[in-house]
Write an enzyme that holds these catalytic residues in place. Structure first.
Site, mmCIF file in Angstrom:
data_model
loop_
_atom_site.group_PDB
_atom_site.id
_atom_site.type_symbol
_atom_site.label_atom_id
_atom_site.label_comp_id
_atom_site.label_asym_id
_atom_site.label_seq_id
_atom_site.Cartn_x
_atom_site.Cartn_y
_atom_site.Cartn_z
ATOM 1 N N LYS A 35 -19.696 17.339 -7.427
ATOM 2 C CA LYS A 35 -20.103 17.517 -8.826
ATOM 3 C C LYS A 35 -20.406 16.190 -9.520
ATOM 4 C CE LYS A 35 -15.521 17.549 -11.022
ATOM 5 N NZ LYS A 35 -14.599 18.312 -11.892
ATOM 6 N N HIS A 452 -1.286 -21.521 13.367
ATOM 7 C CA HIS A 452 -0.790 -22.380 12.291
ATOM 8 C C HIS A 452 -1.931 -23.251 11.772
ATOM 9 C CE1 HIS A 452 1.914 -25.059 10.099
ATOM 10 N NE2 HIS A 452 1.248 -26.070 10.626
#
Length: 473
Positions: A35, A452
């Site tokens: 809708k 890292h």
């Protein structure tokens, strides 16, 4: 003339359109009835627009801290019209993408309201769909072999706190604000309430959150809630917990005032606007459920693990069935439902393995059960926690608050839950989700070498911390 389909989906939101794409891949002739706009609440009134606003608020807040990074920015201000323009541009781009996917999959889209009819001349069983077209043309009749209801949900409110769009808003109206209020009261400190509180505070709005439970984001692990409360207060937000809002005291006069009962004391709160954020309710009205044997419990459609309703050819997915009202859950439910319709052998969803995210600043993410839930279930738990303060990348970002918490069973080593609060943790939770799916133990996470410097190192360290072996803790 009635159109025949293998599958008609009521609702073109994240659950509905993903289900349609999977159906198309499996060779099913498929239609969607929507809708509003394809993409539904998530794309137009939820996930995407709110995150666009959150990102602008984050940039503004970070820019004001520029001097910490050696960047002299001078006076910084918000052009909220530009903020909204950016949000709308992102939404429009993604909306066009969904429309393209429908064309690519040869999926018919009917713009209107679809209603399920009972037994009729078209079919001896319920399931024919009558579509009331948005353009006012004659109703279309669709004859599907199967139906999926994916009509979603809408913001819930409280009696006496009716939405007027001017003084009292839901998240729908808040997303359309043309200017920032100077102050706001947010009723509800759950996921949506905290996201809005964080965003508006970062934009410079004075924010008061009133939460009925004894802590904000009460469905999260208690340690996460405690840290969120600490960091929200550090931002300058007012958090009122254990508070019962007295809706009958609401006064709207050049702003709002409302009272709440807090620990036996009546306190009054005033602001320019009030945002009601107390959850969502399913869209089950007006779609013809009364013409079927479909069961409703506590406002939600009842289904089995493959999302079949009591009418075995009618399925339901997403917010309309309750449970975890998350876009990624609705999408996966849609895929499972379609594969079941197509005669495949889909694996039912284990909702304990679904990652959950809150996009506030700081962010929150989690998968599995909380420490409290683990103990209630009889587990003898061991816990590893690791702070972002010991993570180099977090210091580089200038966002070192928060931590990763891993919960395991002391006897079996099973991973029970992973909970995070801090920078970019919504982008990190999938590692924990995969670990849960693979039935990993903390040792396996700890022995995954995390690069890292990255924020994900906190996950590896927290896994080591479960057995007291954290390197930097």
């Amino acid at each position: 003339m009635a159109q025949e389909y293998d599958l008609v989906i009521l609702g073109g939101g994240t659950g509905g359109y993903v289900a349609a794409i999977r159906a198309s891949q499996l060779g099913l002739k498929t239609a969607i009835v929507e809708k509003g706009k394809l993409g539904g609440t998530c794309l137009h009134k939820g996930c995407i627009p709110s995150k666009a606003l959150l990102r602008s608020a984050e940039v503004y807040a970070t820019t004001k801290r520029g001097e910490e990074f050696g960047v002299i920015t001078g006076d910084v201000s918000v052009n909220f019209n530009k903020v909204q323009e950016r949000k709308n541009k992102i939404v429009d781009q993604l909306h066009k993408g969904v429309q393209h996917l429908m064309k690519q999959g040869k999926i018919d889209v009917y713009e209107g309201i679809g209603r399920i009819l009972g037994p009729s001349i078209f079919s001896p069983m319920p399931g024919t769909i009558s579509v009331e077209m948005n353009n006012g043309s004659e109703n279309e009749m669709l004859l599907p072999k199967n139906v999926i209801i994916a009509t979603g949900s809408r913001p819930r409110t409280l009696p006496g706190l009716e939405i007027d769009g001017e003084y009292v808003m839901s998240s729908d109206e808040a997303l359309q604000l043309q200017s920032l209020p100077s102050s706001i009261i947010i009723v509800g400190g759950g996921v949506i309430g905290i996201e809005w509180a964080s965003m508006l505070s970062d934009f410079g709005v004075e924010v008061t959150v009133i939460e009925y439970a004894d802590r904000v984001i009460p469905t999260e692990d208690k340690d996460i809630s405690k840290e969120m409360q600490r960091l929200m207060k550090k931002k300058g937000l007012k958090l009122i917990t254990g508070a019962k809002v007295l809706a009958e005291t609401l006064v709207k006069d050049n702003g709002v005032s409302i009272s709440a009962e807090v620990k036996g004391e009546i306190r009054e709160f005033k602001a320019e606007k009030l945002l009601v954020s107390v959850g969502r309710q399913a869209n089950t009205e007006g779609i013809g459920l009364e013409n079927t044997e479909i069961q409703i419990e506590k406002g939600y459609i009842v289904t089995n693990e493959f999302f079949q309703t009591k009418e075995s050819h009618i399925y339901a997915i997403g917010d309309v069935i309750g449970g975890l009202q998350l876009a990624h859950v609705a999408s996966h439910e849609g895929i499972v439902a379609v594969e079941h319709i197509a005669g495949e052998d889909p694996t039912p969803i284990d909702y304990n393995l679904v990652s959950r995210c809150i996009y506030s600043s700081p962010e929150v993410s989690s998968v599995g059960i909380t420490e409290e839930q683990a103990k209630e279930k009889g587990h003898k738990v061991k816990v590893g926690k690791f702070s972002f303060r010991a993570i180099g990348k977090a210091l580089v970002f200038g966002e070192a608050d928060g931590f990763v918490k891993i919960i395991a069973d002391e006897e079996t080593e099973d991973l029970l839950g992973v909970h995070m609060i801090g920078p970019h943790v919504t982008d990190m939770i999938s590692e924990a989700g995969l670990a849960m799916v693979l039935d990993a133990v903390p040792w396996e996470i700890a022995h995954t070498i995390h690069p890292h410097p990255t924020l994900s190192e906190a996950i590896g360290e927290a896994a080591l911390a479960v057995d007291g072996k954290a390197i930097h803790g």
